[in-house]
Design a protein around this motif. Structure first.
Motif, mmCIF file in Angstrom:
data_model
loop_
_atom_site.group_PDB
_atom_site.id
_atom_site.type_symbol
_atom_site.label_atom_id
_atom_site.label_comp_id
_atom_site.label_asym_id
_atom_site.label_seq_id
_atom_site.Cartn_x
_atom_site.Cartn_y
_atom_site.Cartn_z
ATOM 1 N N GLN A 105 82.936 81.343 68.546
ATOM 2 C CA GLN A 105 83.617 81.802 67.098
ATOM 3 C C GLN A 105 82.747 81.609 66.224
ATOM 4 O O GLN A 105 82.654 82.477 65.429
ATOM 5 C CB GLN A 105 84.866 80.749 66.944
ATOM 6 N N ALA A 106 81.821 80.566 66.181
ATOM 7 C CA ALA A 106 80.814 80.475 65.100
ATOM 8 C C ALA A 106 79.788 81.528 65.167
ATOM 9 O O ALA A 106 79.414 82.038 63.938
ATOM 10 C CB ALA A 106 80.242 79.061 65.415
ATOM 11 N N ASP A 163 81.368 68.905 62.524
ATOM 12 C CA ASP A 163 82.669 69.298 62.523
ATOM 13 C C ASP A 163 82.861 69.249 60.922
ATOM 14 O O ASP A 163 82.889 68.149 60.551
ATOM 15 C CB ASP A 163 83.709 68.973 63.300
ATOM 16 N N PRO A 164 83.447 70.308 60.032
ATOM 17 C CA PRO A 164 83.558 70.146 58.532
ATOM 18 C C PRO A 164 84.857 69.164 58.364
ATOM 19 O O PRO A 164 85.000 68.740 57.362
ATOM 20 C CB PRO A 164 83.990 71.577 58.127
ATOM 21 N N SER A 165 85.512 68.882 59.380
ATOM 22 C CA SER A 165 86.943 68.049 59.176
ATOM 23 C C SER A 165 86.849 66.567 59.547
ATOM 24 O O SER A 165 87.677 66.073 59.369
ATOM 25 C CB SER A 165 88.036 68.642 59.885
ATOM 26 N N LEU A 166 85.598 66.277 60.105
ATOM 27 C CA LEU A 166 85.444 64.726 60.470
ATOM 28 C C LEU A 166 84.213 64.001 59.787
ATOM 29 O O LEU A 166 83.172 64.347 59.992
ATOM 30 C CB LEU A 166 85.183 64.711 62.028
ATOM 31 N N TYR A 167 84.757 63.055 58.903
ATOM 32 C CA TYR A 167 83.803 62.408 57.899
ATOM 33 C C TYR A 167 82.767 63.489 57.344
ATOM 34 O O TYR A 167 81.408 63.086 57.738
ATOM 35 C CB TYR A 167 83.233 61.297 59.211
ATOM 36 N N ASP A 168 83.134 64.252 56.776
ATOM 37 C CA ASP A 168 82.233 65.150 56.019
ATOM 38 C C ASP A 168 82.740 65.673 54.778
ATOM 39 O O ASP A 168 84.012 65.708 54.558
ATOM 40 C CB ASP A 168 82.050 66.431 56.998
ATOM 41 N N SER A 169 81.903 65.674 53.758
ATOM 42 C CA SER A 169 82.394 65.949 52.371
ATOM 43 C C SER A 169 82.723 67.308 52.059
ATOM 44 O O SER A 169 82.935 67.865 50.987
ATOM 45 C CB SER A 169 81.684 65.284 51.422
ATOM 46 N N THR A 170 82.282 68.285 53.048
ATOM 47 C CA THR A 170 82.322 69.763 52.838
ATOM 48 C C THR A 170 83.457 70.465 52.055
ATOM 49 O O THR A 170 83.802 71.027 51.191
ATOM 50 C CB THR A 170 81.938 70.559 53.897
ATOM 51 N N LEU A 171 84.549 70.063 52.760
ATOM 52 C CA LEU A 171 85.860 70.456 52.212
ATOM 53 C C LEU A 171 86.236 69.872 50.979
ATOM 54 O O LEU A 171 87.008 70.481 49.963
ATOM 55 C CB LEU A 171 87.059 70.157 53.174
ATOM 56 N N ARG A 172 86.046 68.607 50.515
ATOM 57 C CA ARG A 172 86.072 68.174 49.249
ATOM 58 C C ARG A 172 85.314 68.670 48.204
ATOM 59 O O ARG A 172 85.788 68.886 47.088
ATOM 60 C CB ARG A 172 86.038 66.385 49.150
ATOM 61 N N ILE A 173 84.062 69.006 48.639
ATOM 62 C CA ILE A 173 83.146 69.919 47.631
ATOM 63 C C ILE A 173 83.806 71.034 47.409
ATOM 64 O O ILE A 173 83.927 71.505 46.261
ATOM 65 C CB ILE A 173 81.883 69.927 48.151
ATOM 66 N N ALA A 174 84.209 72.054 48.338
ATOM 67 C CA ALA A 174 84.595 73.166 48.208
ATOM 68 C C ALA A 174 85.869 73.184 47.479
ATOM 69 O O ALA A 174 86.199 74.195 46.760
ATOM 70 C CB ALA A 174 84.947 73.663 49.664
ATOM 71 N N ASN A 187 88.659 79.205 42.943
ATOM 72 C CA ASN A 187 88.678 78.680 44.648
ATOM 73 C C ASN A 187 88.365 79.976 45.345
ATOM 74 O O ASN A 187 89.087 81.070 45.318
ATOM 75 C CB ASN A 187 90.085 78.082 44.845
ATOM 76 N N PRO A 188 87.392 79.777 46.655
ATOM 77 C CA PRO A 188 87.397 80.806 47.295
ATOM 78 C C PRO A 188 88.415 80.711 48.365
ATOM 79 O O PRO A 188 89.131 79.507 48.483
ATOM 80 C CB PRO A 188 85.911 80.647 47.829
ATOM 81 N N ASN A 189 88.764 81.875 49.192
ATOM 82 C CA ASN A 189 89.365 81.651 50.295
ATOM 83 C C ASN A 189 88.446 81.116 51.517
ATOM 84 O O ASN A 189 87.434 81.492 51.829
ATOM 85 C CB ASN A 189 89.644 82.826 51.024
ATOM 86 N N ILE A 190 89.005 79.891 51.951
ATOM 87 C CA ILE A 190 88.227 79.190 53.036
ATOM 88 C C ILE A 190 88.576 79.429 54.198
ATOM 89 O O ILE A 190 89.719 79.141 54.545
ATOM 90 C CB ILE A 190 88.156 77.702 52.471
ATOM 91 N N THR A 191 87.530 79.472 55.307
ATOM 92 C CA THR A 191 88.096 79.349 56.734
ATOM 93 C C THR A 191 87.190 78.312 57.575
ATOM 94 O O THR A 191 85.913 78.293 57.262
ATOM 95 C CB THR A 191 87.756 80.673 57.594
ATOM 96 N N VAL A 192 87.606 77.587 58.086
ATOM 97 C CA VAL A 192 87.016 76.373 58.712
ATOM 98 C C VAL A 192 86.822 76.667 60.265
ATOM 99 O O VAL A 192 87.725 76.985 60.973
ATOM 100 C CB VAL A 192 87.583 74.886 58.454
ATOM 101 N N ILE A 193 85.639 76.604 60.783
ATOM 102 C CA ILE A 193 85.389 76.845 62.168
ATOM 103 C C ILE A 193 84.866 75.486 62.638
ATOM 104 O O ILE A 193 83.677 75.109 62.193
ATOM 105 C CB ILE A 193 84.450 77.974 62.515
ATOM 106 N N PRO A 194 85.531 74.806 63.502
ATOM 107 C CA PRO A 194 85.096 73.528 63.967
ATOM 108 C C PRO A 194 83.811 73.690 64.881
ATOM 109 O O PRO A 194 83.423 74.596 65.342
ATOM 110 C CB PRO A 194 86.327 73.139 65.045
ATOM 111 N N GLY A 195 83.300 72.439 64.852
ATOM 112 C CA GLY A 195 82.059 72.360 65.803
ATOM 113 C C GLY A 195 82.122 71.107 66.603
ATOM 114 O O GLY A 195 82.888 70.213 66.246
ATOM 115 N N ILE A 196 80.995 70.967 67.479
ATOM 116 C CA ILE A 196 80.899 69.615 67.985
ATOM 117 C C ILE A 196 80.346 68.739 67.313
ATOM 118 O O ILE A 196 79.693 68.983 66.293
ATOM 119 C CB ILE A 196 79.742 70.060 69.193
ATOM 120 N N THR A 197 81.062 67.594 67.562
ATOM 121 C CA THR A 197 80.821 66.509 66.458
ATOM 122 C C THR A 197 79.724 65.515 67.094
ATOM 123 O O THR A 197 79.661 65.281 68.365
ATOM 124 C CB THR A 197 82.016 65.618 66.452
ATOM 125 N N SER A 198 79.061 64.758 66.265
ATOM 126 C CA SER A 198 78.197 63.693 66.989
ATOM 127 C C SER A 198 78.920 62.758 67.680
ATOM 128 O O SER A 198 78.439 62.201 68.417
ATOM 129 C CB SER A 198 77.570 62.945 65.680
#
Length: 249
Positions: free
Chosen positions: A20-21, A113-124, A130-141
């Motif tokens: 998907q990414a 992953d943008p949803s786990l302990y990451d500030s990307t969504l809060r900055i966006a 506001n842009p239309n935002i699509t989040v594509i998950p990734g493997i986490t540490s």
């Protein structure tokens, strides 16, 4: 209004990208790559390497921009981070405005992953308009850590807690939990805990070619982690590490 894709890229290993990414990266018009200064030049280089590895669309443009640093003079931690996120949002907005067309689709490559302990969504969320935002998950540490040590994240029928180094230092071990995963810990906060009867599984650069792992009783392993972490940071100019602690015996 632009379409903004926040794409999880794992821990910097191109093999961590999902199909998907990869499809999303080849579908967007522009990929934004942040630069974090000379000391972290490898982070931008890794994003470039990922693009070189998976991009097959010759029309995709790559645009780099410089990220601001956090103002450590502000006394309160939350205030420092909020102020820093405001400045990053301003830089993002400038980078987005600099892309060629108002309908350009834009991607940002996000560690883990943008949803786990990451500030990307809060900055966006600070962007205007506001842009239309699509989040594509990734493997986490966290996934890379447990895979590196070949362990399960939780004990049988038992809960676990994911927390930060700051929370561990300020509040100690979470009540009623025997296993904790600790992220964002630049100060080896396990030193603040009683070390008897505690096991640690630690990884730096989890999932990457120079992955380094250590495990064992915390009392004996903590000094090795501190020494190894210092050497790795000096060698690479930056470090990302994560660990799990368990005191269930």
């Amino acid at each position: 209004m632009k379409q903004l894709f926040l794409i999880g890229i794992g821990t910097g290993n191109p093999e961590h990208l999902t199909l998907q990414a990869i499809r999303a990266l080849n579908a967007v018009d522009v990929i934004l790559i942040p630069r974090k200064g000379d000391g972290k030049a490898d982070l931008a280089a890794l994003r470039r390497d990922i693009c070189a590895e998976v991009l097959t669309n010759p029309a995709t443009r790559i645009v780099e921009f410089d990220l601001p640093t956090r103002d450590e003079a502000l006394p309160d931690y939350v205030q420092r981070v909020e102020h820093w996120h405001d400045r990053i949002a301003e830089v993002w907005a400038q980078a987005l405005a600099g892309t060629q067309g108002p309908k350009d689709t834009v991607a940002l490559l996000v560690w883990g992953d943008p949803s786990l302990y990451d500030s990307t969504l809060r900055i966006a969320a600070r962007l205007s308009p506001n842009p239309n935002i699509t989040v594509i998950p990734g493997i986490t540490s966290l996934q890379a850590l447990t895979a590196a040590h070949a362990i399960a994240l939780n004990d049988l029928a038992a809960p676990f807690t994911v927390t930060t180094g700051r929370q561990l230092r300020d509040n100690g071990w979470p009540t009623g939990i025997n296993r904790i995963a600790v992220m964002l810990d630049g100060e080896c906060s396990f030193q603040s805990l009683p070390q008897d009867n505690t096991q640690i599984w630690w990884a730096a650069y989890a999932g990457m070619p120079h992955e380094t792992i250590l495990s064992g009783p915390l009392l004996q392993t903590a000094p090795r982690i501190i020494e190894t972490r210092k050497a790795l940071r000096a060698e690479h100019g930056w470090i990302m590490d994560i660990y799990i602690l368990d005191r269930s015996g």
